[in-house]
Design a protein around this motif. Structure first.
Motif, mmCIF file in Angstrom:
data_model
loop_
_atom_site.group_PDB
_atom_site.id
_atom_site.type_symbol
_atom_site.label_atom_id
_atom_site.label_comp_id
_atom_site.label_asym_id
_atom_site.label_seq_id
_atom_site.Cartn_x
_atom_site.Cartn_y
_atom_site.Cartn_z
ATOM 1 N N LYS B 214 104.875 7.945 -59.187
ATOM 2 C CA LYS B 214 104.520 7.857 -60.595
ATOM 3 C C LYS B 214 103.502 6.754 -60.860
ATOM 4 C CE LYS B 214 108.962 9.738 -61.943
ATOM 5 N NZ LYS B 214 110.367 9.385 -62.077
ATOM 6 N N CYS B 216 103.625 3.412 -60.337
ATOM 7 C CA CYS B 216 104.117 2.208 -61.016
ATOM 8 C C CYS B 216 103.555 0.925 -60.439
ATOM 9 C CB CYS B 216 105.647 2.158 -60.969
ATOM 10 S SG CYS B 216 106.348 1.810 -59.341
ATOM 11 N N GLY B 217 103.175 0.951 -59.136
ATOM 12 C CA GLY B 217 102.585 -0.245 -58.550
ATOM 13 C C GLY B 217 103.564 -1.225 -57.949
ATOM 14 N N LEU B 218 104.853 -0.902 -57.931
ATOM 15 C CA LEU B 218 105.822 -1.839 -57.344
ATOM 16 C C LEU B 218 105.556 -2.032 -55.855
ATOM 17 C CD1 LEU B 218 109.199 -0.888 -59.077
ATOM 18 C CD2 LEU B 218 108.086 -3.123 -59.124
ATOM 19 N N ILE B 221 102.740 -4.699 -55.269
ATOM 20 C CA ILE B 221 103.062 -6.120 -55.414
ATOM 21 C C ILE B 221 104.182 -6.563 -54.484
ATOM 22 C CG2 ILE B 221 102.234 -6.276 -57.784
ATOM 23 C CD1 ILE B 221 105.107 -6.062 -58.711
ATOM 24 N N GLN B 256 108.837 0.982 -49.050
ATOM 25 C CA GLN B 256 109.768 2.115 -49.071
ATOM 26 C C GLN B 256 111.017 1.760 -49.840
ATOM 27 O OE1 GLN B 256 110.606 4.646 -45.489
ATOM 28 N NE2 GLN B 256 112.726 3.994 -45.814
ATOM 29 N N LYS B 257 111.492 0.524 -49.657
ATOM 30 C CA LYS B 257 112.737 0.121 -50.309
ATOM 31 C C LYS B 257 112.562 -0.020 -51.810
ATOM 32 C CE LYS B 257 114.921 -2.220 -46.465
ATOM 33 N NZ LYS B 257 114.782 -3.421 -45.639
ATOM 34 N N ILE B 258 111.435 -0.590 -52.244
ATOM 35 C CA ILE B 258 111.278 -0.898 -53.666
ATOM 36 C C ILE B 258 110.903 0.338 -54.479
ATOM 37 C CG2 ILE B 258 108.801 -1.482 -53.699
ATOM 38 C CD1 ILE B 258 111.422 -3.641 -55.403
ATOM 39 N N CYS B 259 110.454 1.411 -53.837
ATOM 40 C CA CYS B 259 109.982 2.555 -54.615
ATOM 41 C C CYS B 259 111.148 3.271 -55.277
ATOM 42 C CB CYS B 259 109.223 3.538 -53.736
ATOM 43 S SG CYS B 259 108.704 5.016 -54.655
ATOM 44 N N PRO B 260 111.179 3.332 -56.612
ATOM 45 C CA PRO B 260 112.304 3.987 -57.292
ATOM 46 C C PRO B 260 112.285 5.503 -57.109
ATOM 47 C CG PRO B 260 111.056 2.593 -58.822
ATOM 48 C CD PRO B 260 110.226 2.758 -57.601
ATOM 49 N N ASP B 261 111.188 6.027 -56.594
ATOM 50 C CA ASP B 261 111.036 7.477 -56.528
ATOM 51 C C ASP B 261 111.065 8.021 -55.118
ATOM 52 O OD1 ASP B 261 109.178 6.422 -59.039
ATOM 53 O OD2 ASP B 261 110.331 8.245 -59.468
ATOM 54 N N GLY B 262 111.243 7.144 -54.128
ATOM 55 C CA GLY B 262 111.268 7.618 -52.742
ATOM 56 C C GLY B 262 109.938 8.206 -52.332
ATOM 57 N N ALA B 263 108.831 7.655 -52.867
ATOM 58 C CA ALA B 263 107.535 8.276 -52.643
ATOM 59 C C ALA B 263 106.794 7.715 -51.444
ATOM 60 C CB ALA B 263 106.686 8.118 -53.905
ATOM 61 N N ILE B 264 107.409 6.796 -50.728
ATOM 62 C CA ILE B 264 106.779 6.252 -49.523
ATOM 63 C C ILE B 264 107.792 6.341 -48.391
ATOM 64 C CG2 ILE B 264 105.823 4.206 -48.389
ATOM 65 C CD1 ILE B 264 104.905 3.244 -51.103
ATOM 66 N N LYS B 265 107.311 6.800 -47.242
ATOM 67 C CA LYS B 265 108.208 6.879 -46.082
ATOM 68 C C LYS B 265 107.532 6.248 -44.881
ATOM 69 C CE LYS B 265 110.691 10.227 -43.262
ATOM 70 N NZ LYS B 265 111.183 11.588 -43.204
#
Lengths: 244, 271, 366
Positions: B214, B216-218, B221, B256-265
Motif C-alpha cells: 500500500k 506506506c513506507g515503513l 525507514i 519483511q517484519k515491519i510490513c503490515p501487509d506481508g508485501a515483502i518476502k
C-alpha cells in the motif's frame, strides 16, 4: 519465516487496513503466534467494532465479529461452553476501555480463561479519529480540537496496570508496541500459552500506529509510538508466579 | 440538471472532488446536493460520491442514472455499471484501470473521455493530485459552472495547505487541457506491464508484492542499511512500490517484519 | 396441603408436581437439553438463576451444566451467543430494563440467525416500572433492536405452558435457526401450581457454528454482521425473510374458541387469555354468542386464521398494555375499525367482570 502467516486467509488479501497500520501489523504477529503454537484449529477469534472488524475474514481461524465492546463477553460465553477452545477477543481502546470496559474488568475479575488483545492507537480510528480513553494529553482529535484536556476527558487510562490490581494469580498481563516484532510475538505467545495451560486470564495491550488519523507519515507514526511509550511503559506487567 | 457519480478507492479523493464542485455550484447560485456512499474502512474500498447540480431545488440526493460517471480505480467498475445509459459520459483513468475491466464496459458506454490521470500526475506533479486532474476535466464538461469558479472553490477547500496550491492548479489545468484537446481517443485501459517483482543475487532474494503493498513506507525507514527507496512502479492502490538496492541489503528481514501487509518476502539462499 | 406434599413425594418423571413458574421454566429447559444459562438478576426472573445455580451445583461433574452470572444483561446476551456458537443449547432470561439492554445481543442474533432462547417475564414499564406484571414488552420482544423482527415469539398463558414451551423454544430455535423467545410475565413467574413434566416427543440436536468437528477439513467459518454495500445487507435480509416465511406455517400456533358462530370475538394473548376464557364461558352460559381468539405465536403471527375470524363480527381487544397487542393485530389483519373496542389495562391484571361488562356494553349497543 514467511512474509505472511499460514493462518491468514490468502483469498481475502489485500486486507482493508490503512497503509502503515499498526493494528494490521499486530494481527500479522498474532497470525505467526497462532502458527507457532499450532492452534489454528483450536482457536476462535472474536472481533469487536471499529477497525478490528476489518479482520473478520482475515484469518483461517473460525471467527465471529460481534458488537461494540462485546467481543469479550462473547468469547467468555464460548470458552465456558467449550473450555478446550483457545478463545481470543480482539478489540480497540473503545471496545476495551470505554463501551466494553465493564466486560473486560469482569472477565479479568472472574479470571475467565480467555486471551484479550487490545489495540491502543490513542484514538477511535474507524469513525475518523475521536478521543479515546487512551488519547494522550494535548493530543488533537476531532472531538478535542484543542487537544485532550484532563478536565474534559480525564486522564489517559492505563489498562494493563488497572487490570493487574484485580487479576488472579494465574493471569498474564503485558504491553508492547506493534513495531517491536520480536517482543510483540513473544508476549502474544505467552498470553495464549497462559490460556492453553489453563492458568488464567491473559491480556496484551499493543501500541499501534495510526498514520491516517494521526495525520503522520511512516516516520512520524513511529515517532509518535515513541511518545506513547513514555506514557504507556512497555513490559510484562503481571506474570503468573509459577512461570517466573 | 447534472447528475454526476464519482467512484474511487477510499483515500483517492473522490469525495473531495464532489465537495468542491458542490461548493462551486452553490457559489454560482445553483441548487446542489452531494451525498457520499462508502463502506466502513478508512482507506481502500469503494468510495462513491453522488453529486447533483440544478437550477431547481433537488429532492432526493441519490439517483439511479448518471449524466457523468468518473471512475478512478479498478474496483469502481462493477459499482458504476448500473448508473450508465446511452447518454452517460464516462471519464476514466486509462493509465490505471485495466483494459480487461474497460472491455466489460464497451457494450454499455457510448460516450467517454480517456484520461490517463495517474500517468499525467507522475510526470512532474504528484500521485496525490490525480483526483484534481479529474476535477479539471470535469470543469470542462460541466457547462453550467465556470472553470474559474471551480478553481476558486478548489483553493478554498485546501486553504489550510497553501503549499499545495501551485501543485493543485497545475493538476487542474492539465485535466482541463486534456478534456479540451482529447489526445487519446480509444476506449482502452491500461495493459499491465511487467514490473520487476523479484530482486536477487547469489545469496538472497527480495520479493515485493504489488497486489499487497500500500506504499506506506515503513520498510524504507526501517531498513538499517537504507537499502530501500520508492520506485516509479505502482501498487494496486496506485501509490509507489518500494524497491531494493541489493548491494546494500543484508537480508536482515527488518522490512519483511515491519510490513503490515506481508508485501515483502526475503529468502536467504543456501550457499 | 398434605395432598400437595404427597404429590411432591410422588414426583419424578411425568407426574404432576407443584412448582413455581420460574422453576417450571428451568425444568423445561433441562428437559430440552439446555446446558448453559447466562443472566443477570432481575425480578421476576431471579429464581430462574437460583434454580439453575442449584442444578449446576448438583450436577457439576455429570452434566456439564454451565452457569454464568454476568456483570450485566449485555454480557449475558453475548455470552449466550458465544455458547450458542459453540453448539450448546444456551439460554438467558430477563425482564423490563434488562430486556432493553439485551436487545443489543438480540439484534446480532437476528442478523446471524442464531438459535438463542430467551425467557422474557414481563414486568411493569416503562423504565423500572414495577417488578410485578404487565404485557408491555411485546414491542421489545417482537421488534426490539434495530432490525425487522425476524424472531419467533411464543406468548404463554400458564405455568404448564412455561414448561411445555420452554422445551418447544429450544426445538424451534435449533430446528429453524431464528432467535426464539418465550414471552411470559411476572404472574406466571411467581405462580405456584401443578405442572405435568411430560417427556418431549422429540429433541432437536444442536450443532456448532464455530469449531464444528464435522466441517470440511481446511475450511474456516468467518461470521460477521457488518456489510460494506447496501446491496449486500439487503440480500441477507431478503434471504432471512424468505426462510422465515417458509417456516411460518410449521411454527404458527393459536387457540380459536367458539368463534365460528360468535357475534363478538375477544382477542387476547398470554395470561390475559385465561381470564378472557373464563369471561367468554360465563357469557356463553348467559346465551351471548362470544368467542375468543388467542395467538400463541406472536411472531410469526397467525394472520390467516385471525383474518378468517373477524369478518362481520365485533371485536374486543384486551391486554395489560396501552395497545401493543392491538397495534400488532391491526397491522396483521384488516378489520372494520368501527367494530373494534379495546380494553387496555397497562401493567395491571384484568378482572373477569371488567371483560364481561365491556362485552355487554358492546353487544347492547348493537
Amino acid at each position: 519465516m514467511n512474509n505472511l502467516p499460514k493462518s491468514w486467509k490468502k483469498e481475502t488479501l489485500p486486507h482493508k487496513f490503512c497503509p502503515g497500520c499498526g493494528q494490521a501489523l499486530a494481527l500479522k504477529i498474532l497470525g505467526y503466534a497462532i502458527d507457532e503454537l499450532g492452534i489454528q484449529n483450536q482457536a476462535v477469534y472474536g472481533t469487536d467494532i471499529g477497525c478490528s472488524l476489518l479482520s473478520w475474514n482475515m484469518f483461517d481461524v473460525d471467527t465471529i465479529q460481534t458488537h461494540h465492546g462485546r467481543a469479550t463477553p462473547t468469547m467468555v460465553g464460548f470458552k465456558h461452553a467449550k473450555p478446550e477452545a483457545v478463545a481470543i477477543a480482539f478489540m480497540g481502546d473503545g471496545g476495551g476501555y470505554a463501551i466494553g470496559a465493564q466486560h473486560l474488568i469482569n472477565a479479568c475479575l472472574r479470571d475467565d480463561k480467555i486471551t484479550v488483545i487490545l489495540i491502543n492507537n490513542a484514538n477511535y480510528a474507524m469513525t475518523g479519529g475521536q478521543t479515546a480513553p487512551t488519547t494522550l494529553i494535548d493530543e488533537i482529535t476531532t472531538t478535542a480540537p484543542a487537544g485532550r484536556k484532563i478536565e474534559d476527558f480525564g486522564r489517559p487510562i492505563h489498562g494493563p496496570e488497572m487490570l493487574k490490581t484485580i487479576a488472579a494469580d494465574g493471569a498474564y498481563i503485558a504491553r508492547c508496541a506493534s513495531n517491536d516484532f520480536e517482543e510483540t510475538l513473544k508476549y502474544i505467545k505467552k498470553a495464549l500459552q497462559n490460556q492453553i495451560d489453563g492458568r488464567g486470564f491473559s491480556f496484551v495491550e499493543v501500541l499501534s500506529m495510526c498514520p491516517v488519523n494521526w495525520k503522520k507519515n511512516a516516520q512520524g507514526s513511529l515517532d509518535f509510538i515513541e511518545e506513547m511509550k513514555k506514557v504507556y511503559p512497555l513490559g510484562e506487567i503481571k506474570v503468573p508466579e509459577e512461570t517466573k | 440538471m447534472k447528475k454526476i457519480l464519482i467512484a474511487g478507492e477510499g483515500g483517492q479523493g473522490a469525495q473531495s472532488v464532489a465537495e468542491i464542485l458542490a461548493r462551486a455550484a452553490n457559489e454560482q447560485g445553483k441548487e446542489t446536493t452531494y451525498i457520499p456512499n462508502f463502506g466502513v474502512e478508512q482507506r481502500g474500498g469503494v468510495s462513491l460520491a453522488f453529486l447533483q447540480i440544478d437550477d431547481k431545488p433537488i429532492g432526493y440526493p441519490k439517483f439511479d442514472q448518471a449524466d457523468i460517471v468518473v471512475a478512478m480505480c479498478n474496483r469502481a467498475i462493477e459499482q458504476i455499471k448500473k448508473f450508465i445509459n446511452d447518454n452517460t459520459l464516462l471519464i476514466y483513468d486509462s493509465s490505471f484501470i485495466d483494459d480487461d475491466k474497460i472491455k466489460t464496459l464497451r457494450p454499455l458506454v457510448k460516450k467517454y473521455l480517456n484520461l490517463p490521470a495517474k500517468a499525467i500526475a507522475q510526470k512532474g506533479l504528484s500521485l496525490k493530485v490525480a483526483n484534481i486532474i479529474f476535477l479539471g476535466a470535469l470543469s470542462h464538461e460541466l457547462g453550467d459552472l465556470t472553470a474559474g469558479e471551480i478553481r476558486i472553490a478548489m483553493n478554498n477547500q485546501f486553504k489550510s495547505h497553501p503549499e499545495f496550491q501551485e501543485l493543485n492548479e497545475e493538476a487542474f489545468d492539465e485535466g482541463l487541457k486534456y478534456a479540451k484537446e482529447r489526445p487519446d481517443q480509444e476506449f482502452i485501459g491500461s495493459k499491465p506491464s511487467e514490473i520487476q517483482k523479484i530482486f536477487e543475487d547469489d545469496v538472497k532474494s527480495w520479493e515485493r508484492f504489488p497486489e499487497y503493498c500500500k506504499g506506506c513506507g515503513l520498510c524504507i525507514i526501517s531498513c538499517p542499511q537504507k537499502a530501500i527507496t520508492f520506485s516509479d512502479d505502482l501498487n494496486f492502490l496506485g501509490t509507489n512500490l518500494p524497491e531494493v538496492d541489493l548491494k546494500k541489503c543484508l537480508a536482515c528481514e527488518a522490512c519483511q517484519k515491519i510490513c503490515p501487509d506481508g508485501a515483502i518476502k526475503i529468502t536467504k539462499k543456501s550457499s | 396441603m398434605n395432598e400437595a406434599k404427597s404429590a411432591v413425594a410422588k414426583s419424578e418423571g411425568g407426574a404432576k408436581q407443584l412448582l413455581t413458574g420460574n422453576e417450571a421454566l428451568v425444568r423445561g429447559a433441562l428437559k430440552a437439553g439446555a446446558t448453559f444459562l447466562a443472566g443477570y438478576p432481575i425480578t421476576p426472573t431471579t429464581e430462574i438463576m437460583k434454580y439453575w445455580a442449584d442444578e449446576h451445583l448438583k450436577n457439576k461433574n455429570a452434566d456439564n451444566l454451565v452457569f454464568l452470572q454476568t456483570e450485566d444483561e449485555m454480557a449475558a446476551g453475548f455470552a449466550t451467543i458465544g455458547a450458542c456458537l459453540a453448539g450448546i443449547k444456551a439460554f438467558t432470561t430477563t425482564a423490563g430494563p434488562g430486556n432493553i439492554l439485551m436487545q443489543d445481543a438480540f439484534a446480532m442474533a437476528e442478523n446471524l440467525r442464531l438459535p438463542i432462547v430467551s425467557f422474557i417475564m414481563q414486568r411493569g414499564g416503562p423504565s423500572t416500572g414495577t417488578v410485578i406484571y404487565s404485557q408491555q414488552e411485546l414491542n421489545l420482544t417482537c421488534f426490539g433492536g434495530n432490525g425487522e423482527g425476524l424472531r419467533i415469539v411464543y406468548s404463554t398463558a400458564n405455568i404448564q405452558e412455561l414448561y411445555d414451551y420452554a422445551i418447544k423454544s429450544f426445538n424451534t430455535a435449533w430446528k429453524y435457526r431464528f432467535p426464539t423467545f418465550l414471552l411470559g410475565d411476572g404472574y406466571q413467574s411467581k405462580e405456584f401450581s401443578t405442572v405435568e413434566q411430560k417427556e418431549p416427543q422429540e429433541i432437536i440436536e444442536p450443532s456448532p457454528y464455530l469449531l464444528n468437528p464435522n466441517k470440511e477439513a481446511g475450511t474456516y467459518a468467518n461470521l460477521r454482521n457488518t456489510y460494506n454495500l447496501e446491496e449486500e445487507l439487503a440480500e441477507v435480509i431478503a434471504s432471512h425473510k424468505k426462510s422465515f416465511d417458509e417456516i411460518a406455517p410449521e411454527v404458527i400456533e393459536f387457540e380459536d374458541i367458539h368463534t365460528l358462530d360468535a357475534e363478538l370475538v375477544i382477542f387476547s394473548h398470554g395470561i390475559v387469555s385465561t381470564v378472557a376464557k373464563e369471561a367468554q364461558e360465563d357469557l356463553r352460559k348467559e346465551g351471548l354468542k362470544v368467542g375468543l381468539f388467542r395467538p400463541i405465536t406472536l411472531s410469526p403471527f397467525p394472520t390467516q386464521s385471525a383474518q378468517q375470524v373477524v369478518s362481520g363480527k365485533s371485536i374486543l381487544i384486551v391486554e395489560s398494555s396501552l395497545g401493543q397487542f392491538a397495534r400488532l393485530l391491526k397491522s396483521q389483519i384488516s378489520m372494520d375499525f368501527s367494530k373494534v373496542k379495546e380494553l387496555f389495562k397497562p401493567a395491571m391484571g384484568v378482572a373477569k367482570q371488567e371483560i364481561i361488562e365491556e362485552v355487554k356494553k358492546i353487544i347492547k349497543k348493537k
